[in-house]
Motif scaffolding. Structure first.
Motif, PDB file in Angstrom:
ATOM      1  N   ALA A 151      -7.080   1.957   8.628  1.00  0.00           N
ATOM      2  CA  ALA A 151      -6.688   0.566   8.855  1.00  0.00           C
ATOM      3  C   ALA A 151      -7.588  -0.041   9.919  1.00  0.00           C
ATOM      4  CB  ALA A 151      -5.224   0.505   9.308  1.00  0.00           C
ATOM      5  N   GLU A 168     -14.230  -3.112   5.686  1.00  0.00           N
ATOM      6  CA  GLU A 168     -13.774  -3.978   4.599  1.00  0.00           C
ATOM      7  C   GLU A 168     -14.961  -4.599   3.899  1.00  0.00           C
ATOM      8  OE1 GLU A 168     -10.965  -6.634   6.315  1.00  0.00           O
ATOM      9  OE2 GLU A 168      -9.504  -5.022   6.530  1.00  0.00           O
ATOM     10  N   TYR A 220      -7.691   7.332   4.235  1.00  0.00           N
ATOM     11  CA  TYR A 220      -7.251   5.946   4.359  1.00  0.00           C
ATOM     12  C   TYR A 220      -7.455   5.507   5.801  1.00  0.00           C
ATOM     13  CZ  TYR A 220      -4.798   6.924  -0.006  1.00  0.00           C
ATOM     14  OH  TYR A 220      -4.482   7.276  -1.283  1.00  0.00           O
ATOM     15  N   GLU A 226      -5.009   5.797  10.750  1.00  0.00           N
ATOM     16  CA  GLU A 226      -5.875   6.565   9.873  1.00  0.00           C
ATOM     17  C   GLU A 226      -5.078   7.731   9.313  1.00  0.00           C
ATOM     18  OE1 GLU A 226      -9.662   7.416  11.575  1.00  0.00           O
ATOM     19  OE2 GLU A 226     -10.510   8.152   9.711  1.00  0.00           O
ATOM     20  N   SER A 286      -5.114  -5.209  10.134  1.00  0.00           N
ATOM     21  CA  SER A 286      -5.665  -4.592   8.932  1.00  0.00           C
ATOM     22  C   SER A 286      -4.662  -3.611   8.339  1.00  0.00           C
ATOM     23  CB  SER A 286      -6.956  -3.867   9.311  1.00  0.00           C
ATOM     24  OG  SER A 286      -7.454  -3.187   8.198  1.00  0.00           O
ATOM     25  N   ASP A 287      -4.528  -3.654   7.005  1.00  0.00           N
ATOM     26  CA  ASP A 287      -3.679  -2.671   6.330  1.00  0.00           C
ATOM     27  C   ASP A 287      -4.467  -1.387   6.112  1.00  0.00           C
ATOM     28  OD1 ASP A 287      -1.487  -4.278   6.120  1.00  0.00           O
ATOM     29  OD2 ASP A 287      -2.201  -5.210   4.252  1.00  0.00           O
ATOM     30  N   LEU A 288      -3.756  -0.319   5.801  1.00  0.00           N
ATOM     31  CA  LEU A 288      -4.443   0.922   5.459  1.00  0.00           C
ATOM     32  C   LEU A 288      -5.215   0.708   4.167  1.00  0.00           C
ATOM     33  CD1 LEU A 288      -2.201   4.087   5.864  1.00  0.00           C
ATOM     34  CD2 LEU A 288      -4.230   3.504   7.153  1.00  0.00           C
ATOM     35  N   LYS A 289      -6.530   0.992   4.191  1.00  0.00           N
ATOM     36  CA  LYS A 289      -7.350   0.827   2.992  1.00  0.00           C
ATOM     37  C   LYS A 289      -7.838   2.186   2.547  1.00  0.00           C
ATOM     38  CE  LYS A 289      -7.940  -3.780   3.248  1.00  0.00           C
ATOM     39  NZ  LYS A 289      -7.539  -3.955   4.651  1.00  0.00           N
ATOM     40  N   LYS A 290      -7.949   2.307   1.237  1.00  0.00           N
ATOM     41  CA  LYS A 290      -8.393   3.574   0.684  1.00  0.00           C
ATOM     42  C   LYS A 290      -9.908   3.669   0.797  1.00  0.00           C
ATOM     43  CE  LYS A 290      -7.697   6.282  -3.469  1.00  0.00           C
ATOM     44  NZ  LYS A 290      -6.993   6.312  -4.760  1.00  0.00           N
ATOM     45  N   ILE A 291     -10.409   4.702   1.437  1.00  0.00           N
ATOM     46  CA  ILE A 291     -11.848   4.936   1.517  1.00  0.00           C
ATOM     47  C   ILE A 291     -12.242   5.849   0.364  1.00  0.00           C
ATOM     48  CG2 ILE A 291     -13.731   5.856   2.939  1.00  0.00           C
ATOM     49  CD1 ILE A 291     -12.386   3.321   4.090  1.00  0.00           C
ATOM     50  N   MET A 301       0.845  -1.187   0.000  1.00  0.00           N
ATOM     51  CA  MET A 301       0.000   0.000   0.000  1.00  0.00           C
ATOM     52  C   MET A 301       0.884   1.242   0.000  1.00  0.00           C
ATOM     53  SD  MET A 301      -2.317   2.290   0.953  1.00  0.00           S
ATOM     54  CE  MET A 301      -1.083   2.882   2.057  1.00  0.00           C
ATOM     55  N   HIS A 345     -10.722  -3.384  10.387  1.00  0.00           N
ATOM     56  CA  HIS A 345     -11.524  -4.441   9.766  1.00  0.00           C
ATOM     57  C   HIS A 345     -12.993  -4.060   9.621  1.00  0.00           C
ATOM     58  CE1 HIS A 345      -8.407  -7.385   9.441  1.00  0.00           C
ATOM     59  NE2 HIS A 345      -8.074  -7.251  10.712  1.00  0.00           N
TER      60      HIS A 345
END
Lengths: 328, 338
Positions: free
Chosen positions: A323, A328, A321, A240, A311-316, A1, A325
């Motif tokens: 991290a 998801e 971003y 975050e 949890s990895d940093l996820k793009k919202i 990421m 769960h």
């Protein structure tokens, strides 16, 4: 990421890790303290990134690793696109001119045996930026920039108040003509009325010289005021990361919510109306952390998966971003 | 000074307190004539910058000052009894018993050589004449009340084995174990993180209600004041600048210094901050007039030469500022502060 913006990056860190070994005893395997664990972000030129979190979450370690005061364990540090991770001390000198730091405690970060002129001139002399009479001219100019007077130059640090000392610290950081400044809790040792003075100086300097700041602080209101982007850290992890207004208006991570709601509003009506999320317990030890999400022991939404998988940093969206769960 | 002081509801009444410290450079006038009262069950907040005399005034009341201190007051009464002329020995009956204090730094205010248990049972055995076993039992009970898990184990531990938030809980446990009538908390959360601060503030609120204590909260954090206190005293340069009910201080501000403090806080709108320029006065040679005059944007010639007195500007709301003087008002017109 990796988080990258379309703007020109001044500083980018990729999967940065900094572990410290703590001796457990003779012949025993050392304990590992994961101060910074796989953190990535980038800061565009002329902007300010705020880094918030509780003490011991790794904010300062990131600041110091970026300056290579600590050798990173793993990951990359890119300055203007160039990899500076593996440069040795000699090669770093040309970067140290560009990357400077303002320290937290103005009482201990100035040498008590040097007068103000010496303190500010030291980086210029050390890096051979100027010679002879030019040095003092530059020092006079710098003192002016931070709002001190010429007759302060012959005085010693103990003769100054906290706010004035912090100005001296800023002038010293400016002496090397930096582009990027790590501000490590620059206002937390100061009184409220003085904090605003220092923040205004930092903002003025930024608009004048197009500085890029990494602003480390636990004062969430001040971070909101000065930053373009904000990263929230917990136990060595970036949980975050978002544009400042997006983060404060639309925070997602349970830790960010608790952190922001915990700060008391200086307004009786708001204080009465606000619902404070009071976290139970303390921050767990970063030594040999358990697998899974670092925040799960204090998180009211923790699920089974949080105990095993981090949890990895996820793009919202482009500006946000997180991290966790839950998203998801 | 005011009629509210004369009713029976007043727990602590301090009249015209002066505290100075003799140093090699001269007399530092830390507190320069302040009158403070606290009612039964009230939460009073004292705000001000470092060195404005907030802590020193409370330490003066408790007789906890260093040897070079000089103390003078018209009266210090607690529950109708005079505290001012008590001897060191007589004061011990009050310290940690009727009046308790929580200090700023939980890292240094517990004794590292004694266990938590020894430090909590000490006041219980001394003031409540409890036996060791009864005191330990009570100590475990109080630790449980302040939210420390596994109190039996903690009693045997030393301060260094606990985190900052836990230590501050222990401090609170020691302070409340003898059911004090007044709790003085001197910057109780300044050294703590916000999430831990929230825990400690919630705990103090709960304990205050449960034990029906009065609370004096000393802080420089206006946010803490807004969420904890019902009345506020604003100090500067060893003097009271403004005092009044919480909402009057925040919404009907009566003193330029209070206004300056409120304006220094960022407002979430990215507007440039409005700092208070300059630095606090030197209390070795305090200015003749208003101590804030040198930094005040409304200052007049009058302010530099004459010290303004606290004047009533609303119900229970007083401000020490020449702007409220009738003849100044007639000349300058009403100056809007809030």
């Amino acid at each position: 990421m990796s988080i990258s913006s379309t703007k020109e990056n001044c500083l980018e860190i990729q999967n940065l890790k900094k572990y410290f070994e703590i001796k457990a005893g003779f012949l025993k395997k050392p304990n590992i303290l994961k101060a910074v664990d796989d953190v990535s972000f980038s800061i565009a030129r002329g902007e300010t990134m705020g880094l918030v979190g509780e003490s011991g979450c790794g904010k300062t370690t990131i600041g110091r690793t970026v300056l290579k005061l600590y050798e990173p364990t793993d990951g990359k540090i890119l300055y203007c696109g160039e990899d500076i991770t593996n440069l040795d001390d000699k090669q770093m000198i040309s970067y140290r001119k560009k990357i400077q730091m303002i320290f937290q405690d103005p009482y201990t970060s100035l040498d008590p045996r040097m007068n103000v002129a010496h303190i500010i001139a030291e980086p210029i002399r050390f890096m051979h930026l100027m010679e002879g009479k030019d040095i003092m001219d530059r020092v006079r100019e710098l003192v002016e920039l931070v709002g001190l007077k010429q007759d302060h130059l012959n005085r010693y640090p103990h003769e100054f108040s906290g706010g004035q000392r912090q100005r001296i610290g800023i002038a010293r950081a400016l002496a090397a003509e930096p582009e990027f400044i790590v501000c490590d809790e620059p206002i937390s040792a100061l009184d409220v009325s003085i904090q605003a003075q220092i923040i205004n100086i930092l903002e003025d300097l930024q608009s004048k010289f197009n500085f890029t700041y990494l602003f480390i602080s636990h004062d969430l209101a001040m971070v909101r005021h000065i930053s373009n982007q904000v990263g929230v850290m917990y136990l060595g992890n970036l949980v975050e990361y978002a544009e400042v207004e997006e983060l404060y208006e639309n925070m997602m991570h349970p830790y960010t919510k608790a952190l922001i709601s915990a700060e008391p509003a200086a307004d009786p009506d708001k204080a009465e109306a606000s619902q404070r999320i009071v976290l139970q317990g303390d921050v767990p030890s970063p030594i040999n952390p358990a697998p899974g999400c670092p925040f799960r022991s204090r998180c009211q939404y923790a699920k089974e998966i949080c105990g095993s998988v981090k949890s990895d940093l996820k793009k919202i969206n482009d500006k946000h971003y997180v991290a966790c769960h839950l998203f998801e | 000074m005011s009629d509210t002081n004369t009713d029976n509801n007043v727990l602590l009444d301090v009249k015209n307190l002066y505290t100075g410290f003799t140093t090699d450079d001269g007399l530092v006038k830390a507190v320069r004539g302040i009158s403070i009262h606290v009612n039964q069950g009230e939460s009073l907040g004292i705000v001000g910058e470092s060195g404005c005399g907030k802590s020193v005034s409370m330490l003066s009341i408790m007789h906890l000052l260093a040897d070079n201190a000089i103390l003078k007051a018209d009266a210090v009464t607690f529950g109708g009894e005079d505290l001012l002329h008590k001897s060191v020995k007589e004061m011990r009956k009050y310290q940690g018993n009727e009046i308790s204090m929580i200090f700023q730094d939980p890292m240094t205010s517990l004794n590292p050589l004694f266990t938590i248990g020894e430090q909590i049972t000490n006041p219980l055995m001394r003031h409540k004449k409890m036996g060791k076993r009864a005191a330990l039992e009570k100590a475990a009970q109080v630790l449980d009340q302040v939210g420390i898990p596994d109190p039996q184990k903690r009693l045997k531990q030393y301060p260094h084995e606990l985190s900052g938030g836990m230590r501050q809980r222990v401090m609170i446990a020691i302070a409340i174990c003898c059911d004090p009538r007044l709790l003085i908390a001197d910057e109780p959360t300044t050294a703590l993180d916000v999430t831990i601060q929230a825990q400690i503030l919630e705990l103090m609120q709960k304990m205050k209600e449960e034990y029906k204590m009065s609370l004096i909260l000393i802080t420089h954090d206006l946010g803490v004041i807004a969420s904890m206190c019902s009345r506020v005293v604003v100090m500067y340069g060893g003097l009271i600048m403004e005092e009044g009910p919480l909402r009057d201080i925040f919404y009907r501000t009566g003193h330029p210094y209070t206004l300056g403090l409120l304006e220094s806080i960022p407002k979430h709108d990215k507007q440039r901050l409005v700092p208070i320029y300059g630095t606090p006065p030197d209390l070795l040679n305090p200015p003749k007039g208003c101590p804030f005059a040198a930094r005040c944007k409304f200052a007049m010639k009058l302010c530099q030469e004459h010290l303004p007195q606290l004047t009533e500007i609303g119900e229970g709301h007083r401000s020490a500022c020449w702007l409220h003087n009738p003849s100044v008002k007639a000349k300058r017109g009403e100056v809007k502060l809030s």
